[in-house]
Design a protein around this motif. Structure first.
Motif, PDB file in Angstrom:
ATOM      1  N   LYS A   1      14.430   5.323  -2.983  1.00 32.10           N
ATOM      2  CA  LYS A   1      15.631   4.689  -3.507  1.00 32.10           C
ATOM      3  C   LYS A   1      15.081   3.609  -4.652  1.00 32.10           C
ATOM      4  O   LYS A   1      14.569   2.540  -3.831  1.00 32.10           O
ATOM      5  N   ASN A   2      15.078   3.690  -5.894  1.00 34.86           N
ATOM      6  CA  ASN A   2      14.638   2.595  -6.975  1.00 34.86           C
ATOM      7  C   ASN A   2      13.336   2.301  -6.621  1.00 34.86           C
ATOM      8  O   ASN A   2      12.703   1.069  -6.388  1.00 34.86           O
ATOM      9  N   ASP A   3      12.281   3.364  -6.442  1.00 37.08           N
ATOM     10  CA  ASP A   3      10.863   3.292  -6.265  1.00 37.08           C
ATOM     11  C   ASP A   3      10.594   2.591  -4.882  1.00 37.08           C
ATOM     12  O   ASP A   3       9.407   2.033  -4.865  1.00 37.08           O
ATOM     13  N   ILE A   4      11.350   2.265  -4.152  1.00 35.32           N
ATOM     14  CA  ILE A   4      11.343   1.851  -2.678  1.00 35.32           C
ATOM     15  C   ILE A   4      11.600   2.990  -1.544  1.00 35.32           C
ATOM     16  O   ILE A   4      12.546   3.631  -1.515  1.00 35.32           O
TER      17      ILE A   4
ATOM     18  N   THR B   1      10.699  -0.788   5.037  1.00 34.19           N
ATOM     19  CA  THR B   1      10.564  -0.650   3.758  1.00 34.19           C
ATOM     20  C   THR B   1       9.321  -0.901   2.912  1.00 34.19           C
ATOM     21  O   THR B   1       8.910  -1.839   3.067  1.00 34.19           O
ATOM     22  N   LEU B   2       9.020   0.122   1.957  1.00 37.12           N
ATOM     23  CA  LEU B   2       7.601  -0.116   1.245  1.00 37.12           C
ATOM     24  C   LEU B   2       7.827  -0.148  -0.243  1.00 37.12           C
ATOM     25  O   LEU B   2       8.285   1.016  -0.553  1.00 37.12           O
ATOM     26  N   ALA B   3       7.606  -1.026  -0.887  1.00 36.06           N
ATOM     27  CA  ALA B   3       7.813  -1.106  -2.573  1.00 36.06           C
ATOM     28  C   ALA B   3       6.327  -1.293  -2.931  1.00 36.06           C
ATOM     29  O   ALA B   3       5.565  -2.056  -2.595  1.00 36.06           O
ATOM     30  N   LEU B   4       6.068  -0.871  -4.298  1.00 33.70           N
ATOM     31  CA  LEU B   4       4.745  -0.899  -4.872  1.00 33.70           C
ATOM     32  C   LEU B   4       4.552  -2.346  -5.085  1.00 33.70           C
ATOM     33  O   LEU B   4       5.358  -2.982  -5.729  1.00 33.70           O
ATOM     34  N   GLY B   5       3.494  -2.875  -4.816  1.00 37.24           N
ATOM     35  CA  GLY B   5       2.812  -4.138  -5.066  1.00 37.24           C
ATOM     36  C   GLY B   5       3.583  -5.358  -4.064  1.00 37.24           C
ATOM     37  O   GLY B   5       3.242  -6.327  -4.339  1.00 37.24           O
TER      38      GLY B   5
END
Length: 305
Positions: free
Chosen positions: A52-55, A76-80
Motif C-alpha cells: 500500500k502506497n509503495d510500502i 513494514t518496508l519502504a523504499l529508501g
C-alpha cells in the motif's frame, strides 16, 4: 501462466542475482537491510501481507524460546527507509511455542487466509490476526506426522488444489546427512494430515560446515517447489545462504507426484547471510523477499524486484 512467467523471469535473471548480490546497498539486484541488533529479531519465517502506497508489509516469525521473547511480528518496508518492526501480542491463555522455524499461509476455504507457524519439532500453530493487527488469535494447534526423529524441521508450505490442501514440509539435514521433503493432504475440518510420501534432498552449495540442506521452502501456484539452504560456522558466522528450484508437484486425481530436479537449480547465492525465510511478492512491483537468522548479528532483509 502467471506463475510460469515468474519462473521464466527468475531463471533468466539467475546469473545476475548470483553474481551481483554482494555488490553493496546500491546494486541493481537488491540490497540487505538490518532489522534488529541481536538474535531476538532473527527471522525464521516470512509471509507477504500487503502493498500500500509503495510500502510492503510482512508477517514474520522468530525461533525464540523463552516466555518473555516475541514469536510473531510485522515488518513494514519502504523504499529508501530502514525496516520498521512491531511485535504482535500472544494470547495470554496459550503457552508460547518454542522455536518457530517456518511461516506459511493457507487459503482456508478459498477466501479466508489462516497463517501457520511450525516449530523445529513439528508442532503446528494456526492463527489469524485481530482486526487491528496488533495481536495473534490462535485457531488450532496440532503436530505433523512422519517427522524424522530426532530431526529438525525448517520449512512448511501449503497449496490449495481444487477443494483440497497439499502441505509440504522439510527436515533440514546437516552436512553429509541429507534433508527430507515430506508431503501430505491436510483436512481443515479435522486438522489431520493424510501422509503421502517423502524423499531425500541435498544441495551442492553452501559447502562449509554446518550446512542445512533445507532452511525454508515455498510452493507457487503451479506447484513448483523452491528451497533455501544455509550454513553457519558459529553463532558469529561466517554465514552462507542459497535458494534453489527443487522440482515440482503435479496432481492426478487424489495422487500427488513430485518431480525432483536431477541437479538442483540455484537461483540466488548469498555470502555472509544465513537465509532461513523467503516469500514471493505478487503484483507489478513484486519479486521475492529473503530474511536471515544471522544469530548474534540479528536479522536482515533482502528484497529482489
Amino acid at each position: 501462466m502467471k506463475q510460469l512467467s515468474w519462473l521464466i523471469l527468475i531463471m533468466s535473471t539467475a546469473s545476475l542475482a548470483i553474481s551481483g548480490c554482494n555488490q553493496g546497498v546500491n546494486d541493481r539486484v537488491g540490497y540487505w537491510r538490518k532489522v534488529g541488533a541481536d538474535y531476538n529479531f532473527d527471522i525464521s519465517g516470512i509471509v507477504f501481507l500487503e502493498r500500500k502506497n509503495d510500502i510492503n508489509t510482512y508477517l514474520v516469525c522468530h525461533d525464540n524460546k523463552y516466555p518473555d521473547e516475541d514469536r510473531i511480528g510485522i515488518i513494514t518496508l519502504a523504499l529508501g527507509a530502514p525496516p520498521q518492526y512491531r511485535p504482535l501480542r500472544w494470547p495470554e491463555d496459550i503457552e508460547k511455542p518454542i522455536d518457530f522455524e517456518s511461516l506459511a499461509h493457507i487459503n482456508w476455504n478459498g477466501d479466508d487466509t489462516v497463517y501457520v507457524a511450525m516449530t523445529s519439532r513439528g508442532w503446528i500453530t494456526s492463527f489469524v490476526l485481530d482486526s487491528s493487527r496488533t495481536a495473534v488469535e490462535v485457531v488450532y494447534e496440532t503436530q505433523l506426522p512422519m517427522s524424522r526423529m530426532p530431526g529438525n524441521l525448517e520449512g512448511f508450505a501449503a497449496l490449495r488444489h481444487e477443494d483440497r490442501i497439499l502441505t509440504v514440509w522439510g527436515d533440514r539435514g546437516q552436512d553429509e546427512i541429507p534433508g527430507m521433503i515430506y508431503w501430505a493432504w491436510f483436512d481443515t475440518e479435522t486438522f489431520e494430515f493424510d501422509f503421502l510420501d517423502s524423499l531425500e534432498y541435498s544441495v551442492p552449495w553452501p559447502q562449509r560446515s554446518e550446512v542445512r540442506h533445507i532452511s525454508e521452502l515455498k510452493m507457487d501456484e503451479a506447484g513448483v517447489l523452491y528451497i533455501t539452504a544455509a550454513s553457519e560456522v558459529s553463532n558469529d558466522g561466517p554465514f552462507q545462504g542459497a535458494c534453489y528450484i527443487a522440482g515440482a508437484f503435479h496432481f492426478d486425481d487424489d495422487e500427488v507426484h513430485f518431480s525432483k530436479n536431477s541437479k538442483p537449480v540455484r537461483i540466488f547465492a548469498f555470502e555472509g547471510y544465513k537465509v532461513e525465510a523467503f516469500d514471493f511478492v505478487p503484483g507489478p512491483h513484486g519479486g521475492v523477499i529473503f530474511g536471515t537468522d544471522n544469530e548474534n548479528e540479528g536479522a536482515y532483509l533482502y528484497y529482489y524486484d
